[in-house]
Write an enzyme that holds these catalytic residues in place. Structure first.
Site, PDB file in Angstrom:
ATOM      1  N   ASP A 192      -2.863  -3.576   2.080  1.00 28.62           N
ATOM      2  CA  ASP A 192      -3.343  -3.801   0.724  1.00 28.62           C
ATOM      3  C   ASP A 192      -2.200  -4.046  -0.260  1.00 28.62           C
ATOM      4  O   ASP A 192      -1.022  -3.847   0.060  1.00 28.62           O
ATOM      5  CB  ASP A 192      -4.142  -2.580   0.244  1.00 28.62           C
ATOM      6  CG  ASP A 192      -5.553  -2.556   0.804  1.00 28.62           C
ATOM      7  OD1 ASP A 192      -6.040  -3.615   1.255  1.00 28.62           O
ATOM      8  OD2 ASP A 192      -6.177  -1.481   0.792  1.00 28.62           O
ATOM      9  N   TYR A 244       1.830   5.152  10.601  1.00 28.39           N
ATOM     10  CA  TYR A 244       2.010   5.026   9.159  1.00 28.39           C
ATOM     11  C   TYR A 244       2.741   6.251   8.624  1.00 28.39           C
ATOM     12  O   TYR A 244       2.610   7.352   9.160  1.00 28.39           O
ATOM     13  CB  TYR A 244       0.659   4.913   8.438  1.00 28.39           C
ATOM     14  CG  TYR A 244      -0.007   3.569   8.586  1.00 28.39           C
ATOM     15  CD1 TYR A 244       0.207   2.552   7.649  1.00 28.39           C
ATOM     16  CD2 TYR A 244      -0.864   3.307   9.651  1.00 28.39           C
ATOM     17  CE1 TYR A 244      -0.411   1.327   7.778  1.00 28.39           C
ATOM     18  CE2 TYR A 244      -1.484   2.073   9.789  1.00 28.39           C
ATOM     19  CZ  TYR A 244      -1.252   1.087   8.846  1.00 28.39           C
ATOM     20  OH  TYR A 244      -1.860  -0.136   8.983  1.00 28.39           O
TER      21      TYR A 244
END
Length: 296
Positions: A59, A117
Site C-alpha cells: 500500500d 514483514y
C-alpha cells in the site's frame, strides 16, 4: 512478444524502496508508484518490456527491502547489467539490489513460499525527524506493555482463519493463513524502537497492520488480553484492534520456489546469511483465479 518468446528470458529482481513518496507498489493512473518508476527505468534500457510482475502489492507509504519483481526481455544484458544500468534511471527512493535469470513469464506472486514483514514502533514522547513516516510513534509503551503484547502475539501463530484481520475490500474466499512466527524485540542500536517481525505463508489485505494494531491495543489496555483469539474465533473485524498506519511497515523478505540463476550480486536477495533450512511449499499467497489485491 514473439521475439521475447523465441529468444528472450525472464529477469527476477530484488527491489528495495522507501514507500513514503509513492501511492503504493502497483501502477495507478495519474499516481506515482513503485511499479511505474521501475517500468520506466527498465524501458529506458529495453523499450519492448511490456510489464513488471511484483510479488506483493504494498500500500501507499509501505516500505520494502526485498520486493520481488520479474519481467521478460530480449535484451542480451546479464543480471549485473540490469542492476547497474537501471540505477541511473531510478529515483533515489528505489534501488534494485539483485538480479537473476528466470524463465519467460515467471511470476513471483505465484512462486511465493513465505514472506516476512517487520513493523517498527517508536516509543517516545516527542517526534524523531529521522523516523517520520518510517515508524509509528506510540506514547506510553512501557516495558510491561511490550510484555503484554508479546504474550498476546502467541495466539496468532499457527494456521487459522484470519477473516477478522482484513479490510472489506478483500473478498477472497479463502481466509486461512499460516503464521510461522511473531516476534517482538527492541532495536539493539535504539531501545526506543520496538520491532514486530511477522512471518507467514501469505497475508490478507492489511492483515499485518491489523495484527500490529491489535497487539498495541492490548498493550495499552484498550483491548482485554485474548483479543486475537476472540477475533479468530468470531471472524468479526470488530473484535480485532485498530489498523496500524503504513508508516512503520516493511516488506523484509520473500522466499520463492525459484530464485533464478546467475545472480548478481551473489548471495541472498535480502543480504542475510542464507543459512535457512530448505522450505516446504505451503499455500500460495492467492488463489490462481483471484484478482491481485493490495497486501498488509
Amino acid at each position: 512478444m514473439a521475439r521475447i518468446a523465441a529468444s528472450g528470458r525472464g529477469i527476477l529482481l530484488s527491489v528495495a524502496y522507501d514507500g513514503r513518496p509513492f501511492a503504493g507498489y502497483a501502477r495507478q493512473r495519474d499516481q506515482r508508484t513503485v511499479a511505474g518508476e521501475l517500468l520506466g527505468a527498465l524501458r529506458a534500457i529495453d523499450p519492448a518490456i511490456r510489464e513488471v510482475r511484483g510479488a506483493s502489492r504494498t500500500d501507499a507509504g509501505v516500505h520494502a527491502r526485498d520486493q520481488r519483481v520479474a519481467f521478460d526481455t530480449a535484451a542480451p544484458l546479464p543480471p549485473r547489467g540490469w542492476v547497474l544500468a537501471t540505477a541511473r534511471h531510478l529515483p533515489d527512493e528505489i534501488v534494485i539490489r539483485r538480479a537473476s535469470v528466470v524463465r519467460v513469464g515467471f511470476s513471483p506472486r505465484f512462486e511465493s513460499l513465505r514472506k516476512r514483514y517487520r513493523y517498527l514502533i517508536l516509543r517516545d514522547q516527542v517526534r524523531d525527524p529521522f523516523l517520520i513516516r518510517r515508524a509509528w510513534r506510540v506514547e506510553g509503551l512501557t516495558d510491561d506493555a511490550i510484555e503484554r503484547a508479546r504474550a498476546e502475539a502467541a495466539a496468532a501463530k499457527g494456521t487459522h482463519d484470519f477473516a477478522a484481520f482484513r479490510t472489506s475490500v478483500d473478498e477472497r474466499t479463502s481466509t486461512q493463513r499460516t503464521i510461522y512466527d511473531v516476534a517482538l524485540s527492541l532495536d539493539p542500536a535504539d531501545p526506543r524502537v520496538v520491532r514486530f517481525d511477522i512471518e507467514g505463508n501469505a497475508f490478507l489485505h492489511n492483515m499485518v497492520r491489523i495484527l500490529v494494531g491489535t497487539l498495541i491495543d492490548v498493550a495499552r489496555g484498550h483491548l482485554a488480553p485474548g483479543a486475537i483469539a476472540r477475533a479468530i474465533a468470531s471472524g468479526d473485524r470488530r473484535d480485532a484492534g485498530i489498523t496500524a498506519p503504513p508508516d512503520g511497515l516493511y516488506l523484509e523478505q520473500i522466499h520463492l520456489r525459484d530464485d533464478g540463476k546467475d545472480p548478481w550480486p551473489a548471495g541472498p536477495s535480502d543480504g542475510s546469511s542464507g543459512d535457512d533450512a530448505a522450505l516446504e511449499a505451503p499455500e500460495l499467497e492467492v488463489e490462481p483465479d483471484a484478482p491481485p489485491l493490495p497486501e498488509p
